[in-house]
Design a protein around this motif. Structure first.
Motif, PDB file in Angstrom:
ATOM      1  N   CYS A 175       0.313  -1.208  -0.324  1.00 34.46           N
ATOM      2  CA  CYS A 175      -0.171  -0.288   0.032  1.00 34.46           C
ATOM      3  C   CYS A 175       0.982   1.231  -0.034  1.00 34.46           C
ATOM      4  O   CYS A 175       0.342   2.555  -0.752  1.00 34.46           O
ATOM      5  CB  CYS A 175      -0.950   0.292   1.411  1.00 34.46           C
ATOM      6  SG  CYS A 175      -2.164  -1.432   1.241  1.00 34.46           S
ATOM      7  N   VAL A 176       2.037   1.236   0.901  1.00 40.66           N
ATOM      8  CA  VAL A 176       2.840   1.861   0.934  1.00 40.66           C
ATOM      9  C   VAL A 176       3.468   2.927  -0.185  1.00 40.66           C
ATOM     10  O   VAL A 176       3.270   3.106  -0.951  1.00 40.66           O
ATOM     11  CB  VAL A 176       4.174   1.709   1.417  1.00 40.66           C
ATOM     12  CG1 VAL A 176       5.370   2.812   1.279  1.00 40.66           C
ATOM     13  CG2 VAL A 176       3.143   2.304   2.978  1.00 40.66           C
ATOM     14  N   GLU A 177       3.641   1.448  -1.466  1.00 37.28           N
ATOM     15  CA  GLU A 177       4.550   1.753  -2.910  1.00 37.28           C
ATOM     16  C   GLU A 177       3.166   2.111  -3.859  1.00 37.28           C
ATOM     17  O   GLU A 177       3.471   2.974  -4.549  1.00 37.28           O
ATOM     18  CB  GLU A 177       5.019   0.367  -3.313  1.00 37.28           C
ATOM     19  CG  GLU A 177       6.365  -0.098  -2.992  1.00 37.28           C
ATOM     20  CD  GLU A 177       7.235   0.933  -2.992  1.00 37.28           C
ATOM     21  OE1 GLU A 177       7.166   1.842  -4.098  1.00 37.28           O
ATOM     22  OE2 GLU A 177       7.674   0.580  -1.496  1.00 37.28           O
ATOM     23  N   PHE A 178       2.071   1.945  -4.025  1.00 34.14           N
ATOM     24  CA  PHE A 178       0.741   2.512  -4.183  1.00 34.14           C
ATOM     25  C   PHE A 178       0.414   3.948  -4.203  1.00 34.14           C
ATOM     26  O   PHE A 178       0.384   4.817  -5.129  1.00 34.14           O
ATOM     27  CB  PHE A 178      -0.326   1.483  -4.192  1.00 34.14           C
ATOM     28  CG  PHE A 178      -1.595   2.075  -4.715  1.00 34.14           C
ATOM     29  CD1 PHE A 178      -1.417   1.820  -6.199  1.00 34.14           C
ATOM     30  CD2 PHE A 178      -2.331   3.115  -4.476  1.00 34.14           C
ATOM     31  CE1 PHE A 178      -2.517   2.390  -6.687  1.00 34.14           C
ATOM     32  CE2 PHE A 178      -3.320   3.358  -4.937  1.00 34.14           C
ATOM     33  CZ  PHE A 178      -3.379   2.967  -6.865  1.00 34.14           C
ATOM     34  N   VAL A 179       0.694   4.333  -2.655  1.00 33.22           N
ATOM     35  CA  VAL A 179       0.569   5.221  -2.381  1.00 33.22           C
ATOM     36  C   VAL A 179       1.175   6.685  -2.936  1.00 33.22           C
ATOM     37  O   VAL A 179       1.135   7.617  -3.671  1.00 33.22           O
ATOM     38  CB  VAL A 179       0.177   5.905  -0.895  1.00 33.22           C
ATOM     39  CG1 VAL A 179      -0.034   7.576  -0.169  1.00 33.22           C
ATOM     40  CG2 VAL A 179      -1.277   5.293  -0.265  1.00 33.22           C
ATOM     41  N   LYS A 180       2.743   6.217  -2.979  1.00 29.61           N
ATOM     42  CA  LYS A 180       3.570   6.405  -3.603  1.00 29.61           C
ATOM     43  C   LYS A 180       3.536   7.167  -5.516  1.00 29.61           C
ATOM     44  O   LYS A 180       3.311   7.656  -5.571  1.00 29.61           O
ATOM     45  CB  LYS A 180       4.834   6.313  -3.799  1.00 29.61           C
ATOM     46  CG  LYS A 180       5.907   6.179  -2.278  1.00 29.61           C
ATOM     47  CD  LYS A 180       6.903   6.158  -2.460  1.00 29.61           C
ATOM     48  CE  LYS A 180       7.324   5.911  -0.946  1.00 29.61           C
ATOM     49  NZ  LYS A 180       9.203   5.511  -1.095  1.00 29.61           N
ATOM     50  N   LEU A 181       3.146   5.594  -6.196  1.00 33.48           N
ATOM     51  CA  LEU A 181       2.921   5.464  -7.304  1.00 33.48           C
ATOM     52  C   LEU A 181       1.333   7.074  -7.440  1.00 33.48           C
ATOM     53  O   LEU A 181       0.970   7.376  -8.776  1.00 33.48           O
ATOM     54  CB  LEU A 181       2.526   4.272  -7.522  1.00 33.48           C
ATOM     55  CG  LEU A 181       1.746   4.370  -9.094  1.00 33.48           C
ATOM     56  CD1 LEU A 181       3.299   4.453  -9.926  1.00 33.48           C
ATOM     57  CD2 LEU A 181       1.491   2.780  -8.813  1.00 33.48           C
ATOM     58  N   TRP A 182       0.321   6.799  -6.733  1.00 32.66           N
ATOM     59  CA  TRP A 182      -0.565   7.840  -6.620  1.00 32.66           C
ATOM     60  C   TRP A 182      -0.147   9.070  -6.763  1.00 32.66           C
ATOM     61  O   TRP A 182      -0.937   9.634  -7.600  1.00 32.66           O
ATOM     62  CB  TRP A 182      -1.766   6.805  -5.525  1.00 32.66           C
ATOM     63  CG  TRP A 182      -3.354   7.104  -5.606  1.00 32.66           C
ATOM     64  CD1 TRP A 182      -4.394   7.071  -6.411  1.00 32.66           C
ATOM     65  CD2 TRP A 182      -3.558   8.464  -4.983  1.00 32.66           C
ATOM     66  NE1 TRP A 182      -4.901   7.605  -6.394  1.00 32.66           N
ATOM     67  CE2 TRP A 182      -5.264   8.392  -5.693  1.00 32.66           C
ATOM     68  CE3 TRP A 182      -2.974   9.910  -3.719  1.00 32.66           C
ATOM     69  CZ2 TRP A 182      -6.198   9.624  -5.387  1.00 32.66           C
ATOM     70  CZ3 TRP A 182      -3.926  10.407  -3.799  1.00 32.66           C
ATOM     71  CH2 TRP A 182      -5.354  10.756  -3.801  1.00 32.66           C
ATOM     72  N   HIS A 183      -0.080   9.131  -6.188  1.00 33.36           N
ATOM     73  CA  HIS A 183       1.153  10.518  -6.493  1.00 33.36           C
ATOM     74  C   HIS A 183       2.012  10.604  -7.075  1.00 33.36           C
ATOM     75  O   HIS A 183       1.729  12.276  -8.090  1.00 33.36           O
ATOM     76  CB  HIS A 183       1.828  11.456  -4.702  1.00 33.36           C
ATOM     77  CG  HIS A 183       0.823  11.464  -3.329  1.00 33.36           C
ATOM     78  ND1 HIS A 183       0.520  10.489  -2.697  1.00 33.36           N
ATOM     79  CD2 HIS A 183      -0.205  12.182  -3.206  1.00 33.36           C
ATOM     80  CE1 HIS A 183      -0.025  10.957  -1.801  1.00 33.36           C
ATOM     81  NE2 HIS A 183      -0.531  12.504  -2.049  1.00 33.36           N
TER      82      HIS A 183
END
Ligand code: ZN
Length: 297
Positions: free
Chosen positions: A212-220
């Motif tokens: 989830c941490v990696e995805f939230v970075k990707l999202w931003h």
């Protein structure tokens, strides 16, 4: 002074009477949960009937100069050329359908249809005293909208700009590979994380769940990339961010990523502002857009 009824269909149907860029009286909201049929499964004429009912309820038989409506999709000259999230509207002349439905209710006013994100941009410009400059808005909802004010010729489907070259990025509602909406859109996030809701993804990122941490970075990073592309094409300026998923936004992270992506000094004067989802801004914007179409018609 013109009396225009604005209608927003962004997250729910909101309708209001607008005079001189201000809402007169209360906003009328149609509760989607209690409606007989949700909009996405209603045929085009049925959507026009439903919207005309809302307009009639607000106008109460008084004289109206125009009706402005914000709808999702590529809309040119009031014709919906495509609408990935309301597929039945593809190719529909919504102005004609709307005016027919309005006449049947004794309302002879012209109707104008504009893209819902452009309508929100017009509304934010009007309510934030920025009608004299260019502003852009990202709407983070089921899909990703991109609005620009003042309106300019072109398509401006910013939600579908390509922000990834990874061929596995194929969650966009339009079917295109690598699109911003395929990463940030609510529907796309549900497809990516079949085992948790988007809100849980952001919660679990706070709890240091690595995926989830990696995805939230990707999202931003995706939003930063799309914004950087817009800055390199149209210049810096104000970017508003709205929609129900804007609550997950970390402006510091977004600014850091854009800063890494935009290095030329004349392009540095960009500003982000997160604004709460507002039916009122969208309704005012639909009316402002209709007033401008009326003036140039
Ligand atoms: Zn797309």
């Amino acid at each position: 002074m013109s009396r225009i009824i604005g209608v927003s269909t962004a997250e729910r149907i909101a309708t209001g009477l607008v005079e001189d860029h201000k809402l007169v009286g209360k906003l009328r909201l149609r509760d989607e949960d209690q409606a007989d049929e949700p909009l996405f499964s209603t045929p085009p004429a049925g959507i026009a009937e439903c919207l005309a009912d809302e307009v009639a309820a607000v106008s109460q038989g008084t004289k109206i100069d125009a009706v402005g409506i914000g709808m999702p999709g590529i809309i040119r000259d009031c014709i919906i050329e495509d609408s990935p999230n309301l597929r039945q509207l593809k190719g529909v002349n919504m102005k004609e359908l709307m005016e027919l439905a309005l006449r049947a209710r004794g309302i002879p006013a012209p109707a104008f249809i504009h893209n819902d994100a452009d309508v929100l941009a017009a509304g934010l410009a009007a309510t934030h005293g920025q009608l004299d400059r260019m502003i852009r808005v990202w709407t983070l909802g089921h899909g990703i909208g991109f609005g620009i004010y003042p309106p300019r010729p072109g398509i401006w489907e910013g939600g579908h700009v390509v922000v990834s070259l990874d061929p596995r990025e194929r969650y966009c509602g339009c079917g295109g590979v690598g699109h911003l909406e395929g990463i940030m859109g609510h529907r796309a996030m549900r497809l990516r994380f079949l085992d948790m809701e988007p809100d849980e993804v952001f919660e679990n990122a706070q709890k240091r769940d690595q995926r989830c941490v990696e995805f939230v970075k990707l999202w931003h990073r995706a939003l930063a990339a799309a914004t950087a592309n817009s800055i390199h094409l149209a210049g810096p300026g104000k970017f508003y961010i709205s929609g129900f998923n804007a609550r997950h936004l970390e402006l510091n992270l977004l600014n850091q990523y854009v800063h890494e992506m935009v290095k030329m000094s004349p392009l540095q004067s960009y500003v982000f502002e997160a604004v709460p989802s507002s039916d009122e801004d969208a309704v005012i914007g639909a009316a402002v857009s209709a007033a401008q179409s009326l003036a140039t018609a």
